[in-house]
Scaffold this motif. Sequence first.
Motif, PDB file in Angstrom:
ATOM      1  N   LEU A   4      -8.035  -3.078  27.244  1.00  0.00           N
ATOM      2  CA  LEU A   4      -7.636  -1.888  27.971  1.00  0.00           C
ATOM      3  C   LEU A   4      -8.820  -1.337  28.757  1.00  0.00           C
ATOM      4  O   LEU A   4      -9.975  -1.554  28.420  1.00  0.00           O
ATOM      5  CB  LEU A   4      -7.128  -0.815  26.998  1.00  0.00           C
ATOM      6  CG  LEU A   4      -5.870  -1.185  26.200  1.00  0.00           C
ATOM      7  CD1 LEU A   4      -5.559  -0.079  25.218  1.00  0.00           C
ATOM      8  CD2 LEU A   4      -4.703  -1.438  27.107  1.00  0.00           C
ATOM      9  N   VAL A  10       3.112  -4.170  29.132  1.00  0.00           N
ATOM     10  CA  VAL A  10       2.184  -4.825  30.042  1.00  0.00           C
ATOM     11  C   VAL A  10       2.930  -5.472  31.210  1.00  0.00           C
ATOM     12  O   VAL A  10       2.356  -5.708  32.273  1.00  0.00           O
ATOM     13  CB  VAL A  10       1.329  -5.882  29.307  1.00  0.00           C
ATOM     14  CG1 VAL A  10       2.150  -7.105  28.918  1.00  0.00           C
ATOM     15  CG2 VAL A  10       0.126  -6.306  30.143  1.00  0.00           C
ATOM     16  N   ALA A  47      -0.427   4.899  30.042  1.00  0.00           N
ATOM     17  CA  ALA A  47       0.734   3.997  30.137  1.00  0.00           C
ATOM     18  C   ALA A  47       2.037   4.683  29.759  1.00  0.00           C
ATOM     19  O   ALA A  47       3.086   4.041  29.721  1.00  0.00           O
ATOM     20  CB  ALA A  47       0.515   2.784  29.243  1.00  0.00           C
ATOM     21  N   PHE A  63       2.499  -0.116  31.732  1.00  0.00           N
ATOM     22  CA  PHE A  63       1.073  -0.104  32.042  1.00  0.00           C
ATOM     23  C   PHE A  63       0.806   0.504  33.412  1.00  0.00           C
ATOM     24  O   PHE A  63       1.595   0.343  34.348  1.00  0.00           O
ATOM     25  CB  PHE A  63       0.507  -1.519  31.965  1.00  0.00           C
ATOM     26  CG  PHE A  63      -0.023  -1.892  30.598  1.00  0.00           C
ATOM     27  CD1 PHE A  63       0.688  -1.594  29.444  1.00  0.00           C
ATOM     28  CD2 PHE A  63      -1.229  -2.549  30.461  1.00  0.00           C
ATOM     29  CE1 PHE A  63       0.205  -1.931  28.187  1.00  0.00           C
ATOM     30  CE2 PHE A  63      -1.723  -2.894  29.213  1.00  0.00           C
ATOM     31  CZ  PHE A  63      -1.007  -2.582  28.076  1.00  0.00           C
ATOM     32  N   GLU A  64      -0.332   1.161  33.541  1.00  0.00           N
ATOM     33  CA  GLU A  64      -0.665   1.937  34.730  1.00  0.00           C
ATOM     34  C   GLU A  64      -0.730   1.114  36.016  1.00  0.00           C
ATOM     35  O   GLU A  64      -0.513   1.642  37.105  1.00  0.00           O
ATOM     36  CB  GLU A  64      -2.030   2.621  34.540  1.00  0.00           C
ATOM     37  CG  GLU A  64      -2.021   3.771  33.566  1.00  0.00           C
ATOM     38  CD  GLU A  64      -3.401   4.365  33.426  1.00  0.00           C
ATOM     39  OE1 GLU A  64      -3.696   5.342  34.145  1.00  0.00           O
ATOM     40  OE2 GLU A  64      -4.186   3.838  32.619  1.00  0.00           O
ATOM     41  N   GLU A  75      -8.084   4.026  29.300  1.00  0.00           N
ATOM     42  CA  GLU A  75      -6.991   3.837  28.364  1.00  0.00           C
ATOM     43  C   GLU A  75      -7.486   3.783  26.928  1.00  0.00           C
ATOM     44  O   GLU A  75      -6.787   4.188  26.003  1.00  0.00           O
ATOM     45  CB  GLU A  75      -6.258   2.533  28.685  1.00  0.00           C
ATOM     46  CG  GLU A  75      -5.455   2.595  29.976  1.00  0.00           C
ATOM     47  CD  GLU A  75      -4.899   1.240  30.330  1.00  0.00           C
ATOM     48  OE1 GLU A  75      -3.700   1.154  30.643  1.00  0.00           O
ATOM     49  OE2 GLU A  75      -5.673   0.262  30.300  1.00  0.00           O
ATOM     50  N   ARG A  91       0.396   5.672  22.884  1.00  0.00           N
ATOM     51  CA  ARG A  91       0.937   4.319  22.684  1.00  0.00           C
ATOM     52  C   ARG A  91       1.415   4.105  21.245  1.00  0.00           C
ATOM     53  O   ARG A  91       2.436   3.458  21.023  1.00  0.00           O
ATOM     54  CB  ARG A  91      -0.150   3.298  23.022  1.00  0.00           C
ATOM     55  CG  ARG A  91       0.196   1.856  22.738  1.00  0.00           C
ATOM     56  CD  ARG A  91       1.229   1.297  23.696  1.00  0.00           C
ATOM     57  NE  ARG A  91       1.371  -0.132  23.452  1.00  0.00           N
ATOM     58  CZ  ARG A  91       2.140  -0.672  22.512  1.00  0.00           C
ATOM     59  NH1 ARG A  91       2.868   0.108  21.734  1.00  0.00           N
ATOM     60  NH2 ARG A  91       2.189  -1.976  22.344  1.00  0.00           N
ATOM     61  N   ARG A 112      -0.921  -7.657  34.354  1.00  0.00           N
ATOM     62  CA  ARG A 112      -2.170  -8.224  33.872  1.00  0.00           C
ATOM     63  C   ARG A 112      -1.999  -9.723  33.651  1.00  0.00           C
ATOM     64  O   ARG A 112      -1.018 -10.185  33.070  1.00  0.00           O
ATOM     65  CB  ARG A 112      -2.558  -7.555  32.547  1.00  0.00           C
ATOM     66  CG  ARG A 112      -3.890  -8.019  31.978  1.00  0.00           C
ATOM     67  CD  ARG A 112      -4.036  -7.517  30.544  1.00  0.00           C
ATOM     68  NE  ARG A 112      -3.941  -6.082  30.443  1.00  0.00           N
ATOM     69  CZ  ARG A 112      -4.960  -5.240  30.620  1.00  0.00           C
ATOM     70  NH1 ARG A 112      -6.154  -5.716  30.929  1.00  0.00           N
ATOM     71  NH2 ARG A 112      -4.786  -3.944  30.489  1.00  0.00           N
TER      72      ARG A 112
END
Length: 551
Positions: free
Chosen positions: A23, A168, A108, A86-87, A27, A36, A134
């Motif tokens: 991360l 993700v 996230a 996820f961002e 994060e 999370r 990712r």
Amino acid sequence: MKKVFIALAILSSSLTMSAQDMLSSNENNARAKSLRGALTDLRTCYDINYYHLDVKIDIDNRSVSGSNEFAFTATQDFEQLQFDLFENLKVEKVVYKGKSLPFTREFAAVFVKFPKIKKGAKDKFTVYYSGNPRVAKNAPWDGGFIFKKDKSGNPFVSVACQGLGASVWWPNKDHQSDEVDSMLISISAPKGLDCIGNGRSRGETDLNNGYIKHNWFVSNPINNYDVAFYIGKYAHWSDTYDGEDGKLSLDFYSLREDSAKARPHWDADVKPMLKSFEYWFGPYPWYKDGYKLVQAPHLGMEHQSAVAYGNQFRKGYLGNDLSGTGHGLKWDFITIHETGHEWFGNNITTKDIADMWVHEGFTTYSEALFTESTQGKKAGEDYVIGQRRNIGNKSPIIGVYNTNTEGDGDMYNKGANLIHTIRQLIDNDEKFRQILRGLNKTFYHQTVTSAQVEQYIAQQSGLKLDKVFDQYLRKAKIPTLEYKITDGNLQYRWVTDVKGFDMPLKVTLKAGQYSLIKPTNNWQTVKIDSSINSDNFSVDRNFYIDVKKAE
């Protein structure tokens, strides 16, 4: 060679690192971990019933775009909820009853404002999103998409995200405590490539834009990180297994270029494995969705009803035996281990990944049970005892709750040896087998805590195991039996972190046989045969403890 084996064995510690170290620095702070890992009202206010994930995989641009429909039941009145993505992936819009809803993001976590939803209401909304997920650098350990090519240069693409989280690559309530009841997975992939998913095929649709939509339906509960796809040029063949719940469909997918070696390799293990696991654990949990073994562009993962395989069609773990006994070179580690997760991990899923030892400890022990089924009881004992060389005993194997943090990587081999030790305490293999089967029946398709599993084993065995579990699960070190022999007397005691530790143990009080003693943290004395001295005194090797001669 020991260092090599240890490096190969510590899957869980690698996964733990991936969920945190991979991360970003923003994060990886307490607030992001709490968002999370914690179950706030914004997550518990709705129970997920159904997802329809409908996405296009653009292999050339390494991107994903599409939507996920959330069908839910409100567990309380609410006007706001949280889902996760996820961002680096963009939420395009959130649509509810034909209208876009306002939302905000923090790390996230995505917070959506609703008109008031009443408790008990069944409703749904759809999240549209896009972006470049990712890409994993070393899947399955660090998590994300995997983009490779086969030997002919064709795309070979998949995803693995255990620990890191399914958010993700797709929007969902990314917490193991709430498994969706059923799910439609629609993956649009370039024409000319095959695409396999979880569950059973619901057909394909030509989108007339160079893409084919492949629909796969999962009719059973499934945890988020198990949702997967496999894109490539595959050979496919089918079989059936006459199991405890009837005929189980078996489907095998290897790359076309590998099918000649894949068929005999998988045939050697799969049916004997299913026979062994159904004997020990009960019926395969997913008869409705079938069993699939799918070649993947990474080592392997327990993707429910579509097990990911990447062990290069070799025996052992990439040709190595993690136990050092030779027994593990007689079967394929990834086929056996990842399928074992269909019972422990997929059928029984922990609510918090801090309790992942339940997944990994029992599944690692499934390797020993398969060895026992095919090579004999002593071979199974040799195998699990051999795994001890890979245990560090440096940190507890239960992690920190509500922070999306797994315990130490010892959860694999130490967890297995804890279970093997408890088997010795039960001292009745049929009773032990019924406890394993009972776990899978009692917690069938459920999410659980470690405490529930511990309590079930204790109740069904009739043993007092609370301090045993506390020492092995919640402390770094294993119990040490300290002893000394003088004048025909054995003096002994437990040295433990847990006060009042009193686990029984088998030792040699007479030549050639083991007798049960009941040590505590206080010194005790018992008469010992004159032929037994400090040099030939021993503890039953099936108990995982340290032994130290007192000065």
